[in-house]
Scaffold this active site. Structure first.
Site, PDB file in Angstrom:
ATOM      1  N   CYS A  76       0.867  -1.178   0.000  1.00 22.22           N
ATOM      2  CA  CYS A  76       0.000   0.000   0.000  1.00 22.22           C
ATOM      3  C   CYS A  76       0.904   1.229   0.000  1.00 22.22           C
ATOM      4  O   CYS A  76       1.655   1.450   0.952  1.00 22.22           O
ATOM      5  CB  CYS A  76      -0.879  -0.023   1.241  1.00 22.22           C
ATOM      6  SG  CYS A  76      -1.846   1.469   1.453  1.00 22.22           S
ATOM      7  N   CYS A 200      -5.248   6.049  -3.600  1.00 22.49           N
ATOM      8  CA  CYS A 200      -4.598   4.748  -3.651  1.00 22.49           C
ATOM      9  C   CYS A 200      -3.214   4.965  -4.249  1.00 22.49           C
ATOM     10  O   CYS A 200      -3.100   5.338  -5.423  1.00 22.49           O
ATOM     11  CB  CYS A 200      -5.411   3.770  -4.494  1.00 22.49           C
ATOM     12  SG  CYS A 200      -4.602   2.170  -4.681  1.00 22.49           S
TER      13      CYS A 200
END
Length: 260
Positions: A76, A200
Site C-alpha cells: 500500500c 490509492c
C-alpha cells in the site's frame, strides 16, 4: 479482561490507516476479526487498513499491512508513506529510511511534510482490451474515462473487480482522466476495502505508468495526479516497457492517537 491497544491514526491524501507500534509483538496479528473491527467506521476506529510497525534486522523497521477486511494485504503506497511518518514520530528515523514491506525493500525521503517513497520497479505490462493491467506492489486495472466526476465508480469498479477474470484474486480498478495541460484525475475502487477510497498510492503509480505508455513518453518523467483526498506526484525513469527509480510523493499526516 480485554487488553488495551495503543494506536495512532494517519492519513495520506485521505487514505486513512491505523498504526500500531508492535515492536514488542503484543498485538494478535492473526486475529482477522479484531483487525476488521478496528477498521470498522461504526464499531471501531475506522480506517482503510491497519499497519504494524515491527523490528527487522538490517532495516529501520518492517511494515505489516492488513486490509480493512482483516486479511493480510499487498503493498500500500499511501500506507507506506504513513508508516514512514509514524516511524519519524516514534523517533526511529529522521530524514530518510529503508524499511521492509511485503513486496521488498522500500526507501523514503522526508521533506516539508511530503514523503517521497520508492516503489518497486515494473517491467511487465499487460492489457485487457483497452485497459492496462499493472502490478505496482498490488495488482491494478487502469482505464481512461471522460466525465470522471460523474462516474459511478462503486458500480463500475465493482463490476470489473468481480468479473470472471478477477473475481477470485481481486484487482484494484482505476479510472483516469486528463486535467488541464499536464495533470490527471484518478478515482479508484479498492479490493479489500471493496469500495472507492479517497486515494490509492499503488493505483496512482500504476495510473502514471499507464499515462506514460499511452502517450509514448520516455526518459525521466514526473506526473501529477489528483485524487479525491489530495495531490500525489509519481516520478520514474521509463525505457520502453521498463520503469525504474519509481517514487510516489505525497502527504502523510498524523490525525489522532488513543487506546481502544
Amino acid at each position: 479482561m480485554e487488553s488495551k491497544i495503543k494506536f495512532s491514526k494517519y492519513q495520506g491524501a485521505g487514505n486513512d490507516f491505523i498504526l500500531i507500534d508492535n515492536r514488542n509483538l503484543h498485538f494478535d496479528s492473526k486475529n482477522e476479526d479484531l483487525i476488521h473491527k478496528l477498521c470498522d467506521r461504526r464499531f471501531g476506529i475506522g480506517a482503510d487498513g491497519l499497519m504494524l510497525l515491527q523490528e527487522k534486522e538490517n532495516f529501520d523497521f518492517e511494515m505489516i499491512y492488513y486490509n480493512a477486511d482483516g486479511r493480510a494485504g499487498t503493498m500500500c503506497g499511501n500506507g507506506g508513506r504513513c508508516i514512514v511518518a509514524f516511524a519519524r514520530d516514534l523517533g526511529l528515523i529522521h530524514d530518510n529510511t529503508a524499511f521492509l514491506a511485503v513486496d521488498g525493500i522500500h526507501k523514503a525521503n522526508l521533506n516539508d511534510q511530503l514523503i517521497d517513497l520508492q516503489m518497486i520497479d515494473v517491467n511487465e505490462i499487460n492489457r485487457d482490451g483497452d485497459a492496462y493491467v499493472i502490478n505496482t506492489g498490488s495488482p491494478h486495472y487502469i482505464t481512461f474515462e471522460n466525465n470522471l466526476s460523474d462516474l459511478d465508480v462503486f458500480n463500475a469498479g465493482y463490476t470489473i473487480r468481480n468479473n470472471a477474470t478477477y473475481r477470485e484474486a481481486g484487482i484494484n480498478v482505476n479510472f483516469i482522466e486528463k486535467e488541464g495541460e499536464s495533470g490527471y484525475f484518478l478515482r479508484t475502487f479498492e479490493r479489500g476495502v471493496e469500495d472507492e477510497t479517497f486515494a490509492c498510492g499503488t493505483g496512482a503509480t500504476a495510473a502514471a505508468m499507464t499515462i506514460a505508455l499511452h502517450e509514448n513518453r520516455n526518459g525521466q518523467i514526473t506526473i501529477p495526479i489528483r485524487v479525491l483526498g489530495g495531490q500525489l506526484y509519481i516520478s520514474f525513469f521509463k525505457e520502453g516497457f521498463s520503469f525504474t527509480e519509481v517514487y510516489l510523493k505525497g502527504p502523510a499526516t498524523f490525525v489522532f492517537e488513543g487506546t481502544i
